[in-house]
Design a protein around this motif. Structure first.
Motif, PDB file in Angstrom:
ATOM      1  N   ASP B 150       4.245   1.664  -4.963  1.00 35.04           N
ATOM      2  CA  ASP B 150       4.337   2.036  -3.542  1.00 35.04           C
ATOM      3  C   ASP B 150       2.973   2.140  -2.857  1.00 35.04           C
ATOM      4  O   ASP B 150       2.783   1.572  -1.769  1.00 35.04           O
ATOM      5  CB  ASP B 150       5.115   3.350  -3.371  1.00 35.04           C
ATOM      6  CG  ASP B 150       6.623   3.143  -3.531  1.00 35.04           C
ATOM      7  OD1 ASP B 150       7.027   2.040  -3.940  1.00 35.04           O
ATOM      8  OD2 ASP B 150       7.385   4.089  -3.250  1.00 35.04           O
ATOM      9  N   ASP B 154       1.964  -0.159   0.228  1.00 33.52           N
ATOM     10  CA  ASP B 154       1.601   0.538   1.468  1.00 33.52           C
ATOM     11  C   ASP B 154       0.259  -0.011   1.970  1.00 33.52           C
ATOM     12  O   ASP B 154       0.117  -0.347   3.149  1.00 33.52           O
ATOM     13  CB  ASP B 154       1.518   2.042   1.183  1.00 33.52           C
ATOM     14  CG  ASP B 154       1.139   2.856   2.413  1.00 33.52           C
ATOM     15  OD1 ASP B 154       1.428   2.398   3.535  1.00 33.52           O
ATOM     16  OD2 ASP B 154       0.550   3.947   2.238  1.00 33.52           O
ATOM     17  N   LEU B 180       8.987   2.783   2.048  1.00 32.21           N
ATOM     18  CA  LEU B 180       7.885   2.232   2.846  1.00 32.21           C
ATOM     19  C   LEU B 180       8.137   2.458   4.337  1.00 32.21           C
ATOM     20  O   LEU B 180       7.201   2.721   5.096  1.00 32.21           O
ATOM     21  CB  LEU B 180       7.695   0.746   2.542  1.00 32.21           C
ATOM     22  CG  LEU B 180       7.088   0.469   1.161  1.00 32.21           C
ATOM     23  CD1 LEU B 180       7.227  -0.999   0.793  1.00 32.21           C
ATOM     24  CD2 LEU B 180       5.618   0.884   1.109  1.00 32.21           C
ATOM     25  N   HIS B 185       6.040   2.019   8.011  1.00 30.88           N
ATOM     26  CA  HIS B 185       6.009   0.563   8.150  1.00 30.88           C
ATOM     27  C   HIS B 185       7.233   0.077   8.918  1.00 30.88           C
ATOM     28  O   HIS B 185       8.366   0.431   8.587  1.00 30.88           O
ATOM     29  CB  HIS B 185       5.945  -0.107   6.773  1.00 30.88           C
ATOM     30  CG  HIS B 185       4.662   0.150   6.058  1.00 30.88           C
ATOM     31  ND1 HIS B 185       3.486  -0.463   6.407  1.00 30.88           N
ATOM     32  CD2 HIS B 185       4.355   0.998   5.046  1.00 30.88           C
ATOM     33  CE1 HIS B 185       2.512  -0.028   5.626  1.00 30.88           C
ATOM     34  NE2 HIS B 185       3.012   0.867   4.793  1.00 30.88           N
ATOM     35  N   ILE B 190       7.694  -4.730   6.687  1.00 31.50           N
ATOM     36  CA  ILE B 190       8.517  -4.685   5.476  1.00 31.50           C
ATOM     37  C   ILE B 190       9.065  -6.073   5.129  1.00 31.50           C
ATOM     38  O   ILE B 190       9.196  -6.429   3.953  1.00 31.50           O
ATOM     39  CB  ILE B 190       9.629  -3.636   5.663  1.00 31.50           C
ATOM     40  CG1 ILE B 190       8.988  -2.245   5.456  1.00 31.50           C
ATOM     41  CG2 ILE B 190      10.781  -3.858   4.703  1.00 31.50           C
ATOM     42  CD1 ILE B 190       9.906  -1.099   5.743  1.00 31.50           C
TER      43      ILE B 190
END
Lengths: 106, 259
Positions: B150, B154, B180, B185, B190
């Motif tokens: 993650d 990110d 996310l 985001h 994404i």
């Protein structure tokens, strides 16, 4: 691990080991040609080859031409294609044409 | 070519600097550009060729020059020194990518498991911040561990990385995308994530998964984000039968295996 497009490392390693090295580079292509401009073939006077300037069709002819470059350092511009009798013999089967710059290292 | 020119071209590559080698035809005289002393027309054409990463012949004051663009290799940052990474790293290097393996877990990220590969043992977000992915960089997460994947995703989504991919099943992927989104985001960001990662070639083994990931990386780099499918339609990276079987997680057993 070897980046199959980066011939400069090979050229340097061979040169550093005392070999006489020539570098062939595709500088122009017409029609269907398997290798893009900038593709390189590195050769030594002792007969080693790495990389390519075609799909294997003209490398032997480049190696023949390299004898002169090894001997006197002359830079050569070689043309291969279906209109070129010699290239026809070595078989550029794709029907394309290419121009190869051949130079000695050092 | 002089040995000095060869050394300079290799040094530029190592320093990730674009150089254009101008060779006059047919005599073979050479210049390395940029060079303020070179003819202005040659410099301008060299800059254009470099921007397009396209080598070509040009005429300059009645002379013919071959402008040979020497661009540094694209980079691939692999997050997770796992079994798939062991197959992907050498394949990607052969295909011309400068590969870095990012994994703070010392048992995984060893020189024995990754000979000749740059290993970055910092946490993924810290490592990626330092390595600064650009438009010639791909980031692929392979750990299956959200604590590692993650932060990497990110950070990757805040860069111009041309490819961002994440290994994991569709279920894993859906949960990941929610996390996310919670980090701020938007949908466009994404949508940049290729996950489940890889082209849908029915890959089963570690090497096959590596091939599917590398093929997708190359397709995106050369063709853009969407790919024509064999049937003439368009396959997005979110296709249900991507490189990893959708409901399975073939790497889960490898997480504890170190060789």
């Amino acid at each position: 691990m070897i980046d199959t497009e980066d011939m400069l490392e090979t050229a340097a390693a061979w040169h550093d080991s005392g070999e006489t090295v020539a570098i062939a580079t595709v500088v122009d292509t017409w029609g269907s040609s398997p290798r893009p401009r900038g593709s390189r073939l590195v050769l030594t006077r002792s007969g080693r080859m790495a990389g390519s300037v075609s799909g294997g069709c003209v490398e032997a002819a480049v190696a023949d031409a390299a004898a002169r470059t090894f001997a006197d350092g002359a830079t050569q511009v070689l043309e291969f294609g279906i209109t070129n009798e010699r290239a026809w013999e070595v078989g550029l089967a794709c029907g394309g044409k290419l121009t190869v710059l051949l130079e000695r290292l050092g | 070519m002089t040995p000095e020119t060869l050394a300079a071209l290799r040094a530029a590559r190592a320093a990730r600097r674009v150089e254009v080698l101008a060779t006059r035809l047919p005599d073979g005289a050479q210049l390395r550009l940029p060079d303020a002393a070179a003819p202005a027309a040659l410099q301008a054409e060299a800059a254009r060729a470099a921007a397009r990463d396209e080598s070509r012949i040009m005429d300059c004051d009645g002379e013919s020059w071959f402008l040979h663009v020497h661009a540094p290799p694209p980079r691939l940052f692999i997050v997770g020194a796992v079994h798939v990474a062991q197959a992907l790293a050498p394949m990607a290097a052969t295909a011309g990518f400068a590969v870095t393996i990012i994994d703070p877990r010392r048992g995984y990220a060893t020189a024995e498991r990754f000979p000749e590969v740059t290993i970055e043992p910092r946490w993924p977000d810290e490592a990626l911040r330092a390595l600064a992915p650009d438009a010639h960089t791909a980031v692929v997460t392979l750990t299956h561990d959200s604590k590692l994947d993650d932060p990497a995703l990110d950070l990757a989504l805040r860069t111009d990385a041309f490819y961002v991919g994440a290994l994991g099943s569709r279920k894993t992927q859906a949960a990941r995308l929610e996390r996310l989104a919670a980090l701020g985001h938007g949908a466009d960001a994404i949508a940049r994530i290729h996950g489940p990662v890889g082209l849908p070639i029915g890959a089963v083994t570690v090497a096959e998964i590596a091939v599917s990931i590398l093929a997708q990386l190359i397709a995106v780099r050369r063709n853009g984000r969407a790919l024509p499918s064999a049937t003439g339609g368009v396959v997005r990276s979110t296709h249900s039968r991507d490189g990893v079987p959708p409901e399975a997680c073939p790497m889960s057993q490898d997480q504890g295996r170190l060789a």
